[in-house]
Structures are given as structure tokens and as C-alpha cells.
Design a protein around this motif. Sequence first.
Motif, short mmCIF file in Angstrom:
data_model
loop_
_atom_site.label_atom_id
_atom_site.label_comp_id
_atom_site.label_asym_id
_atom_site.label_seq_id
_atom_site.Cartn_x
_atom_site.Cartn_y
_atom_site.Cartn_z
N ILE B 62 1.60 -1.10 -12.88
CA ILE B 62 1.38 -1.81 -11.63
C ILE B 62 0.73 -0.85 -10.65
CG2 ILE B 62 2.52 -2.81 -9.62
CD1 ILE B 62 4.46 -4.15 -11.50
N VAL B 63 -0.45 -1.21 -10.18
CA VAL B 63 -1.19 -0.32 -9.29
C VAL B 63 -0.69 -0.48 -7.86
CG1 VAL B 63 -3.46 0.39 -8.50
CG2 VAL B 63 -3.19 -0.54 -10.78
N PHE B 64 -0.60 -1.73 -7.42
CA PHE B 64 0.02 -1.99 -6.11
C PHE B 64 0.69 -3.34 -6.16
CE2 PHE B 64 -4.55 -3.06 -5.65
CZ PHE B 64 -4.45 -4.43 -5.47
N SER B 65 1.63 -3.55 -5.26
CA SER B 65 2.30 -4.85 -5.23
C SER B 65 2.64 -5.20 -3.79
CB SER B 65 3.56 -4.82 -6.10
OG SER B 65 4.42 -3.81 -5.64
N GLY B 66 2.79 -6.48 -3.55
CA GLY B 66 3.17 -6.96 -2.22
C GLY B 66 2.11 -6.70 -1.16
N LEU B 67 0.85 -6.68 -1.58
CA LEU B 67 -0.21 -6.32 -0.64
C LEU B 67 -0.74 -7.57 0.07
CD1 LEU B 67 -2.92 -3.73 -1.27
CD2 LEU B 67 -3.58 -5.90 -0.32
N ASP B 68 -0.81 -7.52 1.39
CA ASP B 68 -1.41 -8.59 2.18
C ASP B 68 -2.60 -8.02 2.96
OD1 ASP B 68 0.64 -10.35 1.49
OD2 ASP B 68 1.90 -9.64 3.13
N PHE B 69 -3.61 -8.83 3.12
CA PHE B 69 -4.68 -8.44 4.03
C PHE B 69 -5.29 -9.69 4.63
CE2 PHE B 69 -7.02 -9.26 0.14
CZ PHE B 69 -8.14 -9.90 0.60
#
Lengths: 224, 264
Positions: B62-69
Motif C-alpha cells: 500500500i503506497v498511500f491510504s485515506g488520501l483526499d484532495f
Amino acid sequence: MGGVTRFMHIVKRDLHLAMRQGMDSLMVVMFFVLAVVLFPFGVGPEPNVLARIAAGVIWVAALLSSMLSLERLFQTDYEDGSLELLTLAPLSLEIVVLAKITTHWLTTGLPLIVAAPLLAVLLNMEPDGFGVMIAALALGTPTLSLIGAVGAALILGSRRGGVLLSLLILPLYIPVLIFGVSAVDAAIGGYEVNAQLLILGGFLLGALPLCPFAAAAGLRQAVE
Amino acid sequence: MAGALKGRAHKASGLSFLKAPLFFTFFFQAFAIPCARLLNNSWDGMNLFTGKDLVCLRGERIVFSGLDFGIDAGGVLVLVGPNGSGKSSLLRLMAGLLGPMSGTLQWNGEALTEDPEAHNGRLHYVGHLDAVKPVLSVAENLEFWSGLRAKAGEGDTGAAVLAALEAFGIGHLAAVPGRFLSAGQKRRVNLARILAAPAPLWLLDEPTTALDKRAVAGLERAIVKHRETGGMVVLSTHTDLKLDAFQALDLSDFAPKREGGWAA
């Protein structure tokens, strides 16, 4: 700009690239000619024997030489990043793939069809078979390009892709080979050839909508 | 803002089609739409590009999680973070080259998966590779890419291509085949590509790689111009670009196995 215009735009660019690079198309025809010319050396110059095997030799050689250039169908675009941009172009990837297959056929399949009658003369083939051979090749070689494109899309990013490609694709070429050769043999023997040509046409009509989808799916996987 | 106007026009025509009273149309234009915008609803035609709760999986990691933009028209989002933190992966997610493992990307409230081709039409992606064909001249390279995006009636893309080349100071290379270009020149050609055919969203993955100072300044000017027309830019970079009023998104904040590492 409609889908057809964009399709033509890609075909034009790829033909342009093929012309500038030049050698690919020529190499395919040279390989075709050489492969066929090797047979009289191998089986002996007996006209009857050559006439008997002519159709098979020409078809097998056509199959192999059409495969020769398949590896590069998407490879160069994949390596220089063009494939990513084509995937992101505002038209469906299936149309892009179909355009690339069309160019592949125009630069390899078509020259093969032109060269085939000369080689048939060389192999002492019965003149009755010429017309049917050209018709069968005209129906069969686009199918070869279409099926080959699926393999070419699947091998992207793998090393020694060329060998893998032949392993993937050659078994799928067998039906085309069987009916292509059988059409020519039937014509020479004086039988009806409609059935074989219709089956070859059926292969083409089946591959035309299916293969671009499979190849496009392979490409999406490759650029992920 | 062009998008906003289009949204309203659409609303109006939709209602007149239903033969609604004129004052209803007026109500929508004068009251409901501005109110909705105040509430930050995206259905009114704002060019709002958002991602919610994105999780990116590469291989089995998993590279990133829970990301918002979220980016508005004219906005710039700068992705920062150490190597391997997922800047390129996020840009590829935004471009649609990669599917998120979970989470949604929306343009104007509509999920990208609804119409990937429409999304392709409004974005330009600049990746690590420059897609310059060695046997085609610089102008031919660009004409292919802009011709592929040209809309009906835009027959001649030649002038736009030349203007784009001039903007990056490589107008004199128009007739030079791609194989003679240096790495920096190839990068300039790739950047000129995004100027040659306008699109509202630019996704630039380390666009300054191999560029000299003048070219970087050219890129900064291009970004400023792009923003003036309501364009959006998402870029990742390790060098400092001079940009006004940008949002920064630090991807290391969303890396896994860092409980409590969230930006407060």
C-alpha cells in the motif's frame, strides 16, 4: 473530430513512422522470400515435390514473417511513453489498437500478398491455385495481425518478449493455416473452395471485434 | 468559470424544455446556484476535481491510504514527499492510468469511471518519458498529439504547435528530428505538447527534470497563463517552482504503518 478521423490520424502517423524507419517492412518481405527459397535447397529441386508442398510452405512462411514484426507493434510506443499518451487520448483504446493493427497489416500483410505469387511460381505451384491463394491470404493475414496484436500487448514489459510471443501466438495461428492451405489445395485439385474461404472470412469477422478488446485490455495492464 | 456558465445555461435550457415559468429559471440562476456554490456543492458546474479516501496499491504494497484532495478552477496542487511516497502513483490515479484500490475520483461530482474518455479529453499528462519519436521532426511529433485532440472544425494545428514551441524557446528546432534532441530539449517538446492543445487539467510528474533555468521560467509562465484561464495543475517536483497560492499535499502523511503520523 470523430472517431474515424482520429483513427485515420493514427494510421497516417504510423505509416509515416514505418516509412521513415523503412527497414521493418522490407525485412519482413525479405524474410518471407528467404524462408521460402530455403525449401528447394532442403527438400531438393524436384518440381513435383515442390508443387505438392508449395501452398503449405508459403503459408507457414507468411505466418512466421507476419509474426516477425509483431513484437515491435506496441514495443516502441511502450518504451518511449507514447503508449501512455495514446491511452490518455480522448478516444477509446480499442480504436487506437485497431489503427495500429491496420498499419501492421498494411506494412507487412499486404507486401506478403504481393510477394506470394512470385514465390508460388518459384515453387512450381499449379496456376489454378494462384487466385485462391491470394484470396485466402487477403482474408487470412488480417486475422494474423489481429490475433498477433493480442500477444504483442501481453508481452509488453517482459524480456525476451519475441520468444514468448511466438509461444503465445503460433498455436492460435493454426486454424488460419489449416484453412488457408486447404483452400489452395482444393483449388488445385479442382474442388469447391467456398467453404474454406468462408471459414477464413468467419475468422476475420470474429477476430475483428474481439482482438482489439483483448489487446486494449493488455495495453491497459501494461501502462498501469 | 466557463464551466460554471455552461452549467447554468444547461440548467436554464433544461427548465425551459419543461415549460416551467420564467421566474423559476430566474430563481435558479439568481439564488439557488449561488447558494449551492456557497455550500460547496459541485453540481453547479464548478470545475472541481476531487479525490476521496483514495488507497493506492502497487504490487502488494500500500503506497498511500485515506488520501483526499480537491482542486478548484485555477488551483494548483503541489505533491511533495520523499521518493516512493506515491507522487507519481497519485498522478497516474488522477489521469486514470491506474485504478484506485478503493476510494473515488470525481470531476464535477461525476465519478471518473463513468466516462473515462471525457476525462481523457480534459487532461494532459506529462510523465517520466517524453514520447518524442526519434524519426519524426519536433513539429510532426507535436502535430500528431494535438491533431489527436483537435475538435471538429479545428483543421489546422500547425500555428498552435509553433506558438507552443516558441513558448518553450524551441521554435528553431521545429524541423529537427527527435533523435537529435538532448534530454532537456525532449522535455521541452513534451511540455510544449500540453500547450499545443488546450485542456483544463495538467498532471505534471516532475516536469522540471532536465530543464535549465530559462525553461523552468517558461514553465512557470505557462502555468500562470493556464491558471488565468481557469486551468488546474497538479504537479510533483523536487525543485522549487515559483507559484502563487498553491496547495501542497505531503504524501508522507498518508503513508501506511505510521499511526499517529497524520498531519494535525
